[in-house]
Write a protein that holds these residues in place. Sequence first.
Motif, PDB file in Angstrom:
ATOM      1  N   ARG A  78       3.395   6.522   4.502  1.00  0.00           N
ATOM      2  CA  ARG A  78       2.123   6.740   3.797  1.00  0.00           C
ATOM      3  C   ARG A  78       2.131   6.029   2.444  1.00  0.00           C
ATOM      4  O   ARG A  78       1.139   5.418   2.045  1.00  0.00           O
ATOM      5  CB  ARG A  78       1.881   8.234   3.593  1.00  0.00           C
ATOM      6  CG  ARG A  78       1.486   8.932   4.877  1.00  0.00           C
ATOM      7  CD  ARG A  78       1.271  10.422   4.742  1.00  0.00           C
ATOM      8  NE  ARG A  78       0.514  10.797   3.559  1.00  0.00           N
ATOM      9  CZ  ARG A  78       0.604  11.990   2.985  1.00  0.00           C
ATOM     10  NH1 ARG A  78       1.401  12.915   3.485  1.00  0.00           N
ATOM     11  NH2 ARG A  78      -0.116  12.283   1.930  1.00  0.00           N
ATOM     12  N   PHE A  79       3.263   6.121   1.744  1.00  0.00           N
ATOM     13  CA  PHE A  79       3.396   5.453   0.446  1.00  0.00           C
ATOM     14  C   PHE A  79       3.249   3.942   0.597  1.00  0.00           C
ATOM     15  O   PHE A  79       2.525   3.298  -0.169  1.00  0.00           O
ATOM     16  CB  PHE A  79       4.754   5.797  -0.179  1.00  0.00           C
ATOM     17  CG  PHE A  79       5.158   4.879  -1.287  1.00  0.00           C
ATOM     18  CD1 PHE A  79       4.586   4.990  -2.544  1.00  0.00           C
ATOM     19  CD2 PHE A  79       6.101   3.889  -1.069  1.00  0.00           C
ATOM     20  CE1 PHE A  79       4.953   4.137  -3.567  1.00  0.00           C
ATOM     21  CE2 PHE A  79       6.475   3.031  -2.087  1.00  0.00           C
ATOM     22  CZ  PHE A  79       5.892   3.159  -3.339  1.00  0.00           C
ATOM     23  N   LEU A 124       1.723   2.190   2.880  1.00  0.00           N
ATOM     24  CA  LEU A 124       0.334   1.842   3.177  1.00  0.00           C
ATOM     25  C   LEU A 124      -0.526   1.894   1.917  1.00  0.00           C
ATOM     26  O   LEU A 124      -1.338   1.004   1.659  1.00  0.00           O
ATOM     27  CB  LEU A 124      -0.239   2.768   4.250  1.00  0.00           C
ATOM     28  CG  LEU A 124       0.316   2.578   5.656  1.00  0.00           C
ATOM     29  CD1 LEU A 124      -0.157   3.714   6.572  1.00  0.00           C
ATOM     30  CD2 LEU A 124      -0.106   1.232   6.218  1.00  0.00           C
ATOM     31  N   ARG A 125      -0.338   2.933   1.121  1.00  0.00           N
ATOM     32  CA  ARG A 125      -1.116   3.078  -0.115  1.00  0.00           C
ATOM     33  C   ARG A 125      -0.747   1.989  -1.119  1.00  0.00           C
ATOM     34  O   ARG A 125      -1.611   1.431  -1.790  1.00  0.00           O
ATOM     35  CB  ARG A 125      -0.898   4.469  -0.708  1.00  0.00           C
ATOM     36  CG  ARG A 125      -1.688   4.718  -1.960  1.00  0.00           C
ATOM     37  CD  ARG A 125      -3.192   4.732  -1.666  1.00  0.00           C
ATOM     38  NE  ARG A 125      -3.904   5.027  -2.878  1.00  0.00           N
ATOM     39  CZ  ARG A 125      -5.000   4.406  -3.279  1.00  0.00           C
ATOM     40  NH1 ARG A 125      -5.560   3.490  -2.526  1.00  0.00           N
ATOM     41  NH2 ARG A 125      -5.561   4.714  -4.403  1.00  0.00           N
ATOM     42  N   ARG A 126       0.548   1.667  -1.225  1.00  0.00           N
ATOM     43  CA  ARG A 126       0.989   0.603  -2.128  1.00  0.00           C
ATOM     44  C   ARG A 126       0.343  -0.718  -1.736  1.00  0.00           C
ATOM     45  O   ARG A 126      -0.144  -1.461  -2.583  1.00  0.00           O
ATOM     46  CB  ARG A 126       2.511   0.461  -2.093  1.00  0.00           C
ATOM     47  CG  ARG A 126       3.014  -0.691  -2.958  1.00  0.00           C
ATOM     48  CD  ARG A 126       4.508  -0.882  -2.876  1.00  0.00           C
ATOM     49  NE  ARG A 126       4.900  -1.117  -1.504  1.00  0.00           N
ATOM     50  CZ  ARG A 126       6.117  -0.908  -1.029  1.00  0.00           C
ATOM     51  NH1 ARG A 126       7.070  -0.460  -1.800  1.00  0.00           N
ATOM     52  NH2 ARG A 126       6.392  -1.151   0.229  1.00  0.00           N
ATOM     53  N   GLN A 181      -2.458  -1.133  -0.125  1.00  0.00           N
ATOM     54  CA  GLN A 181      -3.893  -1.059  -0.444  1.00  0.00           C
ATOM     55  C   GLN A 181      -4.133  -1.290  -1.934  1.00  0.00           C
ATOM     56  O   GLN A 181      -5.035  -2.040  -2.315  1.00  0.00           O
ATOM     57  CB  GLN A 181      -4.473   0.297  -0.022  1.00  0.00           C
ATOM     58  CG  GLN A 181      -5.954   0.439  -0.315  1.00  0.00           C
ATOM     59  CD  GLN A 181      -6.802  -0.575   0.443  1.00  0.00           C
ATOM     60  OE1 GLN A 181      -6.652  -0.707   1.644  1.00  0.00           O
ATOM     61  NE2 GLN A 181      -7.660  -1.291  -0.254  1.00  0.00           N
ATOM     62  N   LEU A 182      -3.331  -0.678  -2.783  1.00  0.00           N
ATOM     63  CA  LEU A 182      -3.471  -0.881  -4.229  1.00  0.00           C
ATOM     64  C   LEU A 182      -3.244  -2.343  -4.596  1.00  0.00           C
ATOM     65  O   LEU A 182      -3.956  -2.904  -5.436  1.00  0.00           O
ATOM     66  CB  LEU A 182      -2.488   0.008  -4.993  1.00  0.00           C
ATOM     67  CG  LEU A 182      -2.817   1.493  -5.021  1.00  0.00           C
ATOM     68  CD1 LEU A 182      -1.654   2.279  -5.613  1.00  0.00           C
ATOM     69  CD2 LEU A 182      -4.094   1.753  -5.808  1.00  0.00           C
ATOM     70  N   ASP A 218      -6.307  -4.302  -3.524  1.00  0.00           N
ATOM     71  CA  ASP A 218      -7.416  -4.030  -4.442  1.00  0.00           C
ATOM     72  C   ASP A 218      -7.234  -4.785  -5.751  1.00  0.00           C
ATOM     73  O   ASP A 218      -8.170  -5.369  -6.286  1.00  0.00           O
ATOM     74  CB  ASP A 218      -7.540  -2.531  -4.726  1.00  0.00           C
ATOM     75  CG  ASP A 218      -7.992  -1.732  -3.516  1.00  0.00           C
ATOM     76  OD1 ASP A 218      -8.400  -2.340  -2.504  1.00  0.00           O
ATOM     77  OD2 ASP A 218      -7.910  -0.489  -3.585  1.00  0.00           O
TER      78      ASP A 218
END
Length: 120
Positions: free
Chosen positions: A42-43, A45-47, A49-50, A53
Amino acid sequence: MDCVRLPRDSEEFAMAAARCIESVDSDVHDVYRVQNPALYERFALRRAQLARDYAHSVGDEEHAQEHGRELERLVWHGTDTATAEKIVRRGFNRSFSRRAAFGKGVYFAHSAAFSASPTY
């Protein structure tokens, strides 16, 4: 969750030991990584995405993944052996805290010396 003892000849061991020695005048005998594969996924994937962005906002897609890594920080958490075993089994939980300088919670420090202090 898993607790993995890092090989002494690994890059990860060398980096963690060097960062520790920067602030604590002591030898480093062992380095362990506590890992939770599901949370790490999960981390990651979020990293990503950030990073995307950020790259989109500055128009620099080429360096998106590098920036994602720059967002990470190595932090320290000091505790005793019994609590460390609880953390490995159940994760960080503020109810494990017996001493809290700033109230109940789980604290991390940028310096190993701070986390190694008997005050915390």
